[in-house]
Scaffold this motif. Sequence first.
Motif, mmCIF file in Angstrom:
data_model
loop_
_atom_site.group_PDB
_atom_site.id
_atom_site.type_symbol
_atom_site.label_atom_id
_atom_site.label_comp_id
_atom_site.label_asym_id
_atom_site.label_seq_id
_atom_site.Cartn_x
_atom_site.Cartn_y
_atom_site.Cartn_z
ATOM 1 N N GLY A 93 77.466 43.584 12.068
ATOM 2 C CA GLY A 93 76.582 43.159 10.997
ATOM 3 C C GLY A 93 77.093 43.634 9.647
ATOM 4 N N ALA A 94 76.281 43.458 8.620
ATOM 5 C CA ALA A 94 76.721 43.799 7.274
ATOM 6 C C ALA A 94 75.600 44.459 6.497
ATOM 7 C CB ALA A 94 77.185 42.540 6.548
ATOM 8 N N GLN A 95 75.973 45.327 5.580
ATOM 9 C CA GLN A 95 75.003 45.818 4.612
ATOM 10 C C GLN A 95 75.616 45.730 3.229
ATOM 11 O OE1 GLN A 95 75.401 50.270 6.326
ATOM 12 N NE2 GLN A 95 73.290 49.626 5.960
ATOM 13 N N LEU A 96 74.752 45.767 2.225
ATOM 14 C CA LEU A 96 75.217 45.682 0.850
ATOM 15 C C LEU A 96 75.822 47.000 0.399
ATOM 16 C CD1 LEU A 96 72.147 43.819 -0.679
ATOM 17 C CD2 LEU A 96 74.358 42.839 -0.048
ATOM 18 N N THR A 97 76.855 46.916 -0.398
ATOM 19 C CA THR A 97 77.328 48.093 -1.121
ATOM 20 C C THR A 97 76.414 48.290 -2.334
ATOM 21 O OG1 THR A 97 78.722 46.772 -2.548
ATOM 22 C CG2 THR A 97 79.706 47.559 -0.501
ATOM 23 N N ARG A 98 76.658 49.359 -3.068
ATOM 24 C CA ARG A 98 75.847 49.567 -4.263
ATOM 25 C C ARG A 98 75.996 48.366 -5.208
ATOM 26 N NH1 ARG A 98 74.020 54.256 -4.979
ATOM 27 N NH2 ARG A 98 75.801 55.176 -3.911
ATOM 28 N N GLU A 99 77.232 47.920 -5.357
ATOM 29 C CA GLU A 99 77.475 46.738 -6.207
ATOM 30 C C GLU A 99 76.750 45.494 -5.709
ATOM 31 O OE1 GLU A 99 81.236 45.417 -7.400
ATOM 32 O OE2 GLU A 99 81.027 46.718 -9.154
ATOM 33 N N GLY A 100 76.836 45.287 -4.414
ATOM 34 C CA GLY A 100 76.186 44.114 -3.840
ATOM 35 C C GLY A 100 74.683 44.171 -4.019
ATOM 36 N N ARG A 101 74.165 45.374 -3.856
ATOM 37 C CA ARG A 101 72.718 45.550 -4.009
ATOM 38 C C ARG A 101 72.295 45.246 -5.444
ATOM 39 N NH1 ARG A 101 68.039 48.624 -2.418
ATOM 40 N NH2 ARG A 101 67.255 49.597 -4.308
ATOM 41 N N GLN A 102 73.080 45.715 -6.384
ATOM 42 C CA GLN A 102 72.766 45.435 -7.787
ATOM 43 C C GLN A 102 72.758 43.936 -8.056
ATOM 44 O OE1 GLN A 102 71.334 48.405 -8.523
ATOM 45 N NE2 GLN A 102 71.702 47.528 -10.552
ATOM 46 N N ALA A 103 73.763 43.261 -7.528
ATOM 47 C CA ALA A 103 73.857 41.815 -7.723
ATOM 48 C C ALA A 103 72.666 41.119 -7.078
ATOM 49 C CB ALA A 103 75.168 41.287 -7.152
ATOM 50 N N ALA A 104 72.310 41.551 -5.876
ATOM 51 C CA ALA A 104 71.168 40.938 -5.186
ATOM 52 C C ALA A 104 69.906 41.133 -6.006
ATOM 53 C CB ALA A 104 71.009 41.543 -3.798
ATOM 54 N N LEU A 105 69.710 42.349 -6.510
ATOM 55 C CA LEU A 105 68.496 42.630 -7.263
ATOM 56 C C LEU A 105 68.436 41.836 -8.566
ATOM 57 C CD1 LEU A 105 68.078 46.456 -6.628
ATOM 58 C CD2 LEU A 105 66.561 44.615 -5.887
ATOM 59 N N ARG A 106 69.604 41.594 -9.131
ATOM 60 C CA ARG A 106 69.620 40.788 -10.352
ATOM 61 C C ARG A 106 69.132 39.369 -10.050
ATOM 62 N NH1 ARG A 106 74.334 38.806 -13.002
ATOM 63 N NH2 ARG A 106 75.468 40.074 -11.514
ATOM 64 N N THR A 107 69.616 38.816 -8.956
ATOM 65 C CA THR A 107 69.167 37.472 -8.585
ATOM 66 C C THR A 107 67.686 37.462 -8.228
ATOM 67 O OG1 THR A 107 71.378 37.033 -7.725
ATOM 68 C CG2 THR A 107 69.651 35.484 -7.124
ATOM 69 N N ILE A 108 67.249 38.492 -7.520
ATOM 70 C CA ILE A 108 65.834 38.560 -7.127
ATOM 71 C C ILE A 108 64.946 38.695 -8.360
ATOM 72 C CG2 ILE A 108 64.137 40.008 -5.940
ATOM 73 C CD1 ILE A 108 66.396 40.562 -3.851
ATOM 74 N N ARG A 109 65.415 39.478 -9.317
ATOM 75 C CA ARG A 109 64.650 39.576 -10.570
ATOM 76 C C ARG A 109 64.488 38.209 -11.221
ATOM 77 N NH1 ARG A 109 62.976 42.335 -15.061
ATOM 78 N NH2 ARG A 109 63.646 41.495 -17.082
#
Lengths: 249, 249
Positions: free
Chosen positions: B87-103
């Motif tokens: 499986g996969a998890q987000l890195t810190r960078e990926g998490r930031q990018a995801a949160l930007r889109t979610i925002r």
Amino acid sequence: MTALADRRRHATRSRTAARRAPARPSLPALSRSVEDYLKAVYHLSDHGGVATTKDIALKLMVAAPSVSMMLKRLSALGLVKRVPYQGAQLTREGRQAALRTIRRHRVLELYLTRHLGFAWDTVHDEAERLEHAVSDLLIDRMATALDNPRYDPHGDPIPTADGRIESADLVSLAAAPVGSELELRQVTTQDPERLRFLADHGLVPGLQLTVADRQPFGGPTTVRLRPAGTRQIVGMELAQVLQCRTRAK
Amino acid sequence: MTALADRRRHATRSRTAARRAPARPSLPALSRSVEDYLKAVYHLSDHGGVATTKDIALKLMVAAPSVSMMLKRLSALGLVKRVPYQGAQLTREGRQAALRTIRRHRVLELYLTRHLGFAWDTVHDEAERLEHAVSDLLIDRMATALDNPRYDPHGDPIPTADGRIESADLVSLAAAPVGSELELRQVTTQDPERLRFLADHGLVPGLQLTVADRQPFGGPTTVRLRPAGTRQIVGMELAQVLQCRTRAK
DNA sequence: GTTGTGGATTAGTGTCGACTAAATCTCCTG
DNA sequence: CAGGAGATTTAGTCGACACTAATCCACAAC
Ligand SMILES: [Mn+2]
Ligand SMILES: [Mn+2]
Ligand SMILES: [Mn+2]
Ligand SMILES: [Mn+2]
């Protein structure tokens, strides 16, 4: 089997297109690229002319062969009529599609300036991306919130939802004879620097003015602004970009 | 020579990124697909878990091999940490990018409901497309017009511009013991039918309620709505979707 | 009329992101 | 601990759109 692709298509379409109202014809959804090419052809083939490969390439900042290929595809889709080595024009269908995108663009521009505090020199880029992502419903809601406006912030006419667009015949300030009484109607530049300068000097659509003087040999035009009576000197380059309507005396 | 590509990149970037304010770090601009995958991984790897290929595939309605390939690409971009076959998890960078889109997604949803008359069951699809096309500036303007809201129409927390997100611990109505005094905080379904039903019955975030009764064997929950004192019977399936906060007595 | 030249098209690639079919791995079960 | 089911990855394609390099066409100038 293509089960997955079918499921996708169905899910996407049924939620947006189905159910709601009679809804407009709704072509099979054009890509961002296709929509931008159609707009380019529309703008370049002013009044029944043809758009050339090179001009489209310049406008969209792509290489000429990309345009050749795309025009072939658009032609296959029935959106464009093209004569190889000569140029292309929109079919009725292509024109409708172009006008739909242009409507979105201009409604978006106006909404951004009126309701979200954007300056008129910053809305173009934003609208250029959003025009491909918004639904017709959203655009109609924005148009309603704006009281069904007829012009965008730069004075360009907004096509109606059913694809009609106003055509005014305007003179550029650079061509108007000294003594003309004019109303500034459109500003045909997208350059932020120029737009900011114009706004700073009150040269925005709706302005009433009189041509007071023009220097020869490409020299500047002097105008008297109507409400205040103040004078303003406008260089040739900017004057060409200011499209005016002759005022009924 | 790559002259053309360079000119494009420059033109695009300089007009948007340059000039304006200090501006956020601004990654090299992620594609729509990439952003949607990151969101999916974020939502599926709740609290430090991993997202599996299959679940991502289901959520995004793509085939499993597409996910495999994309995860490899995301991993190469440093946005995801992945263990093959696991499986996969987000890195810190990926998490930031995801949160930007979610925002973006959640600000858009709220803006559409508050300022453009959309119902809460119709905003998701629109936001799903717009989230990839809007600029950070536009989102900030919308957030300002909304008075920097903390929740979207469905009660989901809106990440801040600098990527922080509130985590509340909620109980689903289906799990809350009889007698609990609750505030409905989040509705975790996107199904338009269910959302319309809930809205029609006043079951929207902010509602104060008391759990009056629950039938066994997956039976319905009866709640008393706070202001009016009226009763409402909620089936198991819907109750599971209503996330509540225990009210301080 | 030939010829040159700029514009247009073809030929050949590349990248992104999807697909199906065929391996391959993991892990539960007997 | 061997088998098998289900999940995952690899292999091989495809379509949309871009690019460069090479060729081709139209038209104006001699
Ligand atoms: Mn565009
Ligand atoms: Mn405009
Ligand atoms: Mn999306
Ligand atoms: Mn939501």
